[in-house]
Each structure stands twice: as structure tokens, then as C-alpha cells.
Design an enzyme around this catalytic site. Structure first.
Site, PDB file in Angstrom:
ATOM      1  N   ASP A 292      17.579 -22.845  28.811  1.00 24.36           N
ATOM      2  CA  ASP A 292      16.931 -24.114  28.560  1.00 24.36           C
ATOM      3  C   ASP A 292      16.968 -24.851  29.939  1.00 24.36           C
ATOM      4  O   ASP A 292      18.318 -26.047  30.481  1.00 24.36           O
ATOM      5  CB  ASP A 292      17.314 -25.438  27.794  1.00 24.36           C
ATOM      6  CG  ASP A 292      16.829 -26.180  27.103  1.00 24.36           C
ATOM      7  OD1 ASP A 292      15.506 -26.976  27.645  1.00 24.36           O
ATOM      8  OD2 ASP A 292      16.432 -26.864  26.205  1.00 24.36           O
TER       9      ASP A 292
ATOM     10  N   PHE B  13      22.182 -29.267  23.981  1.00 22.53           N
ATOM     11  CA  PHE B  13      21.390 -30.514  23.323  1.00 22.53           C
ATOM     12  C   PHE B  13      21.268 -30.359  22.622  1.00 22.53           C
ATOM     13  O   PHE B  13      21.097 -28.666  21.916  1.00 22.53           O
ATOM     14  CB  PHE B  13      19.994 -30.195  23.955  1.00 22.53           C
ATOM     15  CG  PHE B  13      19.004 -31.869  23.284  1.00 22.53           C
ATOM     16  CD1 PHE B  13      18.954 -33.127  24.596  1.00 22.53           C
ATOM     17  CD2 PHE B  13      18.027 -30.849  23.129  1.00 22.53           C
ATOM     18  CE1 PHE B  13      18.711 -34.064  23.904  1.00 22.53           C
ATOM     19  CE2 PHE B  13      17.613 -32.691  22.216  1.00 22.53           C
ATOM     20  CZ  PHE B  13      16.932 -33.545  23.107  1.00 22.53           C
TER      21      PHE B  13
ATOM     22  N   TYR C 234       7.404 -33.044  30.171  1.00 24.60           N
ATOM     23  CA  TYR C 234       7.144 -34.478  29.788  1.00 24.60           C
ATOM     24  C   TYR C 234       8.382 -35.165  30.130  1.00 24.60           C
ATOM     25  O   TYR C 234       8.179 -36.217  30.367  1.00 24.60           O
ATOM     26  CB  TYR C 234       7.035 -35.028  28.023  1.00 24.60           C
ATOM     27  CG  TYR C 234       8.639 -34.518  27.641  1.00 24.60           C
ATOM     28  CD1 TYR C 234      10.015 -35.441  27.174  1.00 24.60           C
ATOM     29  CD2 TYR C 234       7.885 -33.660  26.189  1.00 24.60           C
ATOM     30  CE1 TYR C 234      10.809 -34.629  26.075  1.00 24.60           C
ATOM     31  CE2 TYR C 234       8.907 -32.969  25.401  1.00 24.60           C
ATOM     32  CZ  TYR C 234      10.004 -33.798  25.649  1.00 24.60           C
ATOM     33  OH  TYR C 234      11.173 -32.806  24.591  1.00 24.60           O
TER      34      TYR C 234
END
Length: 395
Positions: free
Chosen positions: A197, A125, A222
């Protein structure tokens, strides 16, 4: 056959079908973007109303003690820790994923003095890539990159120079799930420390950070945790490292005696030292309320539902979208999929814009990837079939 009758039969036998009522998905929307922002949990609005009107409004600063605001990062951290497969006292909630990752990468590197290689996923990412590069510059490390299929070999190639390895548990583009246990073991064989992660895995894929010997893990609140836009992140540090943690962000919340206001920093005992600054209480307690939906949920059952959805999705693609320019990017093997399905198409942008207009919300990753998040708590097989029919009608 991927018919409406087949989808209805799968949904009738879904042990998690009742969980749909725990989320406020707008009528007429098939929500397939929970891997970016989870749907609103039904209990969050009332919880935030009480926090604002009663706790903040009536107790004012007393909320830190009367309402447990001060302990919330550790309390919420332990709730997330359960989803990580972590025993209590190893996870802290707060700050952003970027902050947690930076803190963990530096702390991990400092556990291996004299070693000077930081190895990262070559397709990670973007934020992870930016931060790994920054940490390498700050600490004078050599940053190496390797594609995930070649990561184990790259770990061995680092030899005795490997300090830290970092990667995402699930590829954010393709939805491929990597072998956390095997790559953690390979990192340790090379003498390094691993930082995972797990943003695209926590709350969707059963994790076992304690059992697998993972050193550090970070993630956001989220996505599949449905904690709300910009919800606090979390950091996990294995208990065996606590006495040696030397993280770079030594905020007052992580001090052994934060209200003494001494000029010098003295770290708190245990995972408490992983706290940084004053927590954002409103968003932290929104996340806490969102986590209520996981109480009593067997993550193995949730994983089975996710795999059922993705298997059905793949079968629908094979049957209804063949010859229409679509390519299945996500692996077909169950053990290699997270809770996301990705299709390639040269007109991905146009297709997703049209899908959203029709009430099917997914997203696009350039140049040609259509991503569909598969949250087993609020999606049905009938909605998957409807999604594929909508894609077919647009091509």
C-alpha cells in the site's frame, strides 16, 4: 540556527518554490495535512467545469468515445505509473483503495496455490488490516501479523507456507518509510507475493516498483497526488503476472469484449482485466487534472525538498520545543522518513485544535500523536518555522 533568516535562505535556494502557484491554498493557512487530503491544484476547477459543461453537457453519452472517458482508467493509470516507477500498461486508476487492495490480495494469493499464510504489518492502516482479515477468512488462509522491524524475520519463519505479504510503504502514524526493495526480495526468497500500500508514498517519495520486483501496489489519489476528496485509487500489477491474474472482482469493464454483453466473463488482455466497474468520470478526470503538476517534476528533487523541510522541522523542534512535552516520533535518519513528521504530546488533541484555529492545519492520531504532512510542492521552510513557533506559544 533555526531563525527566520535561515528559513528565508533555504527558501531562496528552493528550486521548487515556483510550484506553490500551482495550488490554491487559502490565504493565511499553513497547510500541513496533505498526507490526508492534498491541497486543490489550480487547474482542477476549470478542467471539471469543461468536463461538466462541454463534455457531459454537450456530448452527453458521446463523451465515452469523443472525450476519451472509456480509456481514462488506463490513461490516468499510466500517469500514476510514472510516479510509481512503472512502465506503461501496468497500472489502472479507479475504484477505492479498499477495493483495489481486496482485489490485489486475492489475486496475489491465487498466484500461490497450496500456500496458506497471509502475513501483514501488525500496525498497518485499519482498512488494510480489516481487508486482510476478510481475505484470509474467504480463502481459508492463516493471517499472521508482525511489526515492521521484525517483518523480514517473520517472512522467513513462514517457510513454504507463505502466500502473500502485505504492508504500507510508510507508517501512517509515525511517517517511517520502510525498505520496499529489501522486504520485497525477502518475500520472494520465502516464495511469496508482495502487495504494497503506497498511499502515503506516491507523489512524495520516488518509487521503483518495476526495478524492485514488486508484484502488486495499491494507493489512493487524494493524498500527495491532490486528486480531491475521495479521488479514485489505483492498482499496479507487474506485467509478468498479467496472464495469470485471477482477481475476484470481475466487472464488465475488465471483460475482453465488454459491449458484447455475453453471459460469461472473459478477461481482457494485460492490465485491462484489472478494470472493474464503470469509472466515476468526474472524479477520475479531476485526478487527471491534478496530476498535471507532476509533469516535468523530477521526483528526486521533490524528495530532496521534502527531506530539507523535515530536517529543518526536526532542528526547529530540538531548538524551540525542548522541555515542553514533545517527543519526535518520526525517525531522524533521512532514509527512514517519508514526507510526514509526527510529534508525540500528551495534549495532542488540544494543541491541534488550537493550531487549526490559528491557521496551521495538521491532524491528530489518538491518543497523543500530532501529524504534519510535508508536501514539497507547496510548503516553505518559513512556514515550518512559523508552525513550531505556534506550537511553542501553546505550551
Amino acid at each position: 540556527m533555526t531563525t527566520q533568516e535561515a528559513a528565508a535562505e533555504l527558501d531562496r535556494n528552493d528550486p521548487l518554490a515556483a510550484a506553490r502557484k500551482w495550488f490554491l491554498v487559502p490565504p493565511g493557512t499553513v497547510y500541513l495535512d496533505g498526507n490526508s487530503l492534498g491541497a486543490l491544484s489550480a487547474g482542477v476547477p476549470e478542467r471539471i467545469r469543461r468536463v461538466v459543461a462541454e463534455q457531459w453537457g454537450e456530448h452527453l453519452i458521446g463523451g465515452w468515445s469523443e472525450d476519451g472517458w472509456w480509456d481514462a482508467p488506463l490513461r490516468v493509470g499510466d500517469r500514476i505509473g510514472r510516479l510509481l516507477g512503472a512502465a506503461p500498461g501496468q497500472t489502472v486508476a479507479g475504484d477505492s483503495t479498499s477495493v483495489q487492495l481486496f482485489n490485489s490480495l486475492v489475486a496475489a494469493a491465487r498466484l500461490r496455490p497450496g500456500r496458506d499464510v497471509l502475513l501483514m504489518d501488525a500496525a498497518g492502516f485499519p482498512t488494510d488490516r480489516y481487508l486482510a482479515a476478510s481475505v484470509a477468512r474467504l480463502l481459508g488462509l492463516e493471517l499472521r501479523e508482525a511489526p515492521m522491524p521484525e517483518f523480514a524475520d517473520a517472512l522467513a519463519d513462514c517457510g513454504e507456507r507463505l502466500a502473500v505479504a502485505t504492508a504500507s510503504a510508510v507508517d501512517f502514524r509515525t511517517g517511517e518509510l520502510w525498505d520496499l526493495a529489501g522486504l520485497t526480495e525477502a518475500t520472494h526468497r520465502a516464495g511469496g507475493v508482495v502487495v504494497w500500500d503506497v498511499s502515503h508514498a506516491v507523489g512524495a517519495v520516488p518509487l521503483a516498483v518495476d526495478r524492485d520486483g514488486i508484484d502488486f501496489a495499491v494507493g489512493c489519489g487524494y493524498k500527495f497526488l491532490s486528486g480531491g476528496p475521495g479521488a479514485p485509487a489505483f492498482g499496479y500489477a507487474a506485467r509478468r503476472h498479467h496472464d495469470h491474474l485471477d482477481q475476484p472482482l470481475t466487472g464488465w469493464n475488465g471483460h475482453a469484449d465488454p459491449f458484447a454483453m455475453t453471459p460469461d466473463y472473459r478477461p481482457a488482455e494485460g492490465i485491462g482485466r484489472y478494470r472493474i466497474g464503470t469509472p466515476a468520470v468526474l472524479s477520475l478526470l479531476a485526478l487527471d487534472a491534478a496530476l498535471d503538476v507532476f509533469d516535468g517534476i523530477d521526483l528526486r528533487r521533490l524528495r530532496a525538498k521534502s527531506l530539507s523541510l523535515s530536517r529543518f522541522f526536526i532542528a526547529c523542534v530540538d531548538e524551540h520545543l525542548a522541555g515542553r512535552g514533545f517527543e519526535l516520533v518520526t525517525p531522524r535518519e533521512d532514509e527512514r522518513r517519508g514526507s510526514q513528521l509526527t510529534l508525540g504530546h500528551p495534549e495532542a488533541g488540544r494543541l491541534m485544535a488550537a493550531m487549526i484555529e490559528r491557521g496551521f492545519t495538521g491532524d491528530v492520531r489518538p491518543p497523543d500523536l500530532l501529524r504534519f504532512g510535508l508536501n514539497g510542492l507547496y510548503l516553505s521552510h518559513a512556514e515550518i518555522l512559523a508552525t513550531v513557533h505556534a506550537l511553542r506559544s501553546l505550551t
